[in-house]
Design an enzyme around this catalytic site. Structure first.
Site, PDB file in Angstrom:
ATOM      1  N   LYS A   2       0.867   4.067  -2.934  1.00 53.17           N
ATOM      2  CA  LYS A   2       0.517   5.448  -2.625  1.00 53.17           C
ATOM      3  C   LYS A   2       1.700   6.396  -2.826  1.00 53.17           C
ATOM      4  O   LYS A   2       1.515   7.557  -3.194  1.00 53.17           O
ATOM      5  CB  LYS A   2      -0.017   5.545  -1.195  1.00 53.17           C
ATOM      6  CG  LYS A   2      -1.399   4.921  -1.009  1.00 53.17           C
ATOM      7  CD  LYS A   2      -2.454   5.609  -1.869  1.00 53.17           C
ATOM      8  CE  LYS A   2      -3.856   5.129  -1.570  1.00 53.17           C
ATOM      9  NZ  LYS A   2      -4.894   5.848  -2.367  1.00 53.17           N
ATOM     10  N   TYR A  19       0.838  -1.201   0.000  1.00 51.55           N
ATOM     11  CA  TYR A  19       0.000   0.000   0.000  1.00 51.55           C
ATOM     12  C   TYR A  19       0.874   1.252   0.000  1.00 51.55           C
ATOM     13  O   TYR A  19       0.627   2.199  -0.760  1.00 51.55           O
ATOM     14  CB  TYR A  19      -0.911  -0.035   1.229  1.00 51.55           C
ATOM     15  CG  TYR A  19      -1.867   1.132   1.349  1.00 51.55           C
ATOM     16  CD1 TYR A  19      -3.013   1.193   0.575  1.00 51.55           C
ATOM     17  CD2 TYR A  19      -1.633   2.154   2.276  1.00 51.55           C
ATOM     18  CE1 TYR A  19      -3.908   2.252   0.702  1.00 51.55           C
ATOM     19  CE2 TYR A  19      -2.518   3.211   2.412  1.00 51.55           C
ATOM     20  CZ  TYR A  19      -3.651   3.253   1.623  1.00 51.55           C
ATOM     21  OH  TYR A  19      -4.531   4.308   1.748  1.00 51.55           O
TER      22      TYR A  19
END
Length: 263
Positions: free
Chosen positions: A163, A159
C-alpha cells in the site's frame, strides 16, 4: 438528477474488485452519476449479480479478470472497449487483499500475493488503460491505497509495503502522464465497514470507529463519493495526490487521558 446530468455522464469507468465492498459502492455511485461501468472482478458471479442490480439505475456490465495476469488485463481493456463502444475514461484500481500475520511468519507466497494484487495489478491495469486516455487527452486513474500507506500496522508488513508502494506508483505515474489531460490520484481509506474489515467491525470489545475524529466507522459510500470527486472535472487541478478518507485517524492522535470524556 438523470444519468445525462451526472458528474460522470457519458464516461466509461472500470472498477477492479468492483463486485463487493467499497468497489461495489464506487460502481453504484458512478452509475448514479451517469457513468457506464465495467465491474471487473475475479468473482464473476458476484459481478454479474451487482451488474443486474445496477441495471435499474443505469448501465453496468460484469467482467471476469485476474489483475495479476498482464495478458488478462490487456484483454480486459479490449473487452471493455468492445462492450461499450468506447475506451475506458476512468480506471479505479480498487482490487486488494490483506494477509494478517507476523512478518516472520510471512511465507514467500504471502509476500508475493500482497505485492502482486495490491500493487503490481494496479500497474498492469494502468499500463493497459491509460494509453487510450492519453490519446484522447482526458482520463482519470484512481488507486485505492490505505492508512497502512502511512503508518505501520501490526501483522501487516507485506500489506503496508504494497500500500505504501501504491502511493509511489500514483506519484510516478502522475508525472509521467503530465500535460496529457490524465490525472492520477489515490484514496487512502481508514476503518471502512466492508467485508475485509468484518471481523473488527463485529468485535464487541473494540471500536475502531470510536478512535476516529468523527466517532464512527466509515462506509463504502464515503470512499465512493471521494472517487466521484477525483473522477470528475471538479478535480481537474488535483493530480499526484492522496485523499485520505479515514475520519481523521491518521491526522491526529491522543494518549489515554489527554481528551476529556465529554469532548
Amino acid at each position: 438528477m438523470t444519468a445525462t446530468q451526472g458528474k460522470l455522464a457519458g464516461k466509461v469507468a472500470v472498477v477492479t474488485g468492483g463486485a463487493s465492498g467499497s468497489g461495489a459502492a464506487i460502481c453504484r455511485e458512478f452509475v448514479l452519476q451517469g457513468a457506464r461501468v465495467a465491474i471487473a472482478d475475479r468473482n464473476q458471479e458476484a459481478a454479474v449479480r451487482l451488474a443486474t442490480e445496477l441495471a435499474e439505475l443505469g448501465e453496468a456490465r460484469a467482467f471476469a479478470v485476474d489483475i495479476t495476469d498482464s495478458t488478462a488485463v490487456n484483454a480486459l481493456a479490449a473487452e471493455v472497449r468492445a462492450a461499450f463502444g468506447h475506451h475506458a475514461d476512468i480506471l479505479v484500481n480498487n482490487a486488494g487483499v490483506r494477509i494478517v500475520k507476523p512478518v516472520l511468519e510471512h511465507t514467500d507466497d504471502d509476500w508475493h500475493k500482497m505485492i502482486s494484487i495490491n500493487l503490481t495489478g494496479h500497474f498492469f491495469c494502468t499500463r493497459a488503460f491509460a494509453p487510450a486516455m492519453v490519446d484522447t487527452g482526458w482520463g482519470r486513474v484512481i488507486n485505492i491505497a490505505s492508512i497502512a500507506s502511512f503508518v505501520g500496522r501490526p501483522d501487516r508488513a507485506a500489506y503496508c509495503a504494497a500500500k505504501s508502494g501504491a502511493l509511489g506508483l500514483t506519484r510516478g505515474t502522475a508525472i509521467d502522464l503530465r500535460h496529457r489531460g490524465v490525472t492520477v490520484n489515490a484514496i487512502a481509506p481508514g476503518s471502512i465497514a466492508t467485508p475485509l474489515n468484518a471481523e473488527a467491525k463485529n468485535d464487541t470489545d473494540v471500536d475502531w470507529g470510536a478512535e476516529t475524529l468523527v466517532g464512527r466507522w466509515g462506509e463504502g459510500r464515503d470512499i465512493a463519493l471521494a472517487a466521484v470527486y477525483l473522477a470528475s472535472d471538479d478535480a481537474s487541478y488535483v493530480n499526484g495526490t492522496t485523499l485520505t478518507v479515514d475520519g481523521g485517524w491518521v491526522s491526529a492522535k491522543a494518549r489515554d487521558g489527554e481528551i476529556a470524556s465529554h469532548a
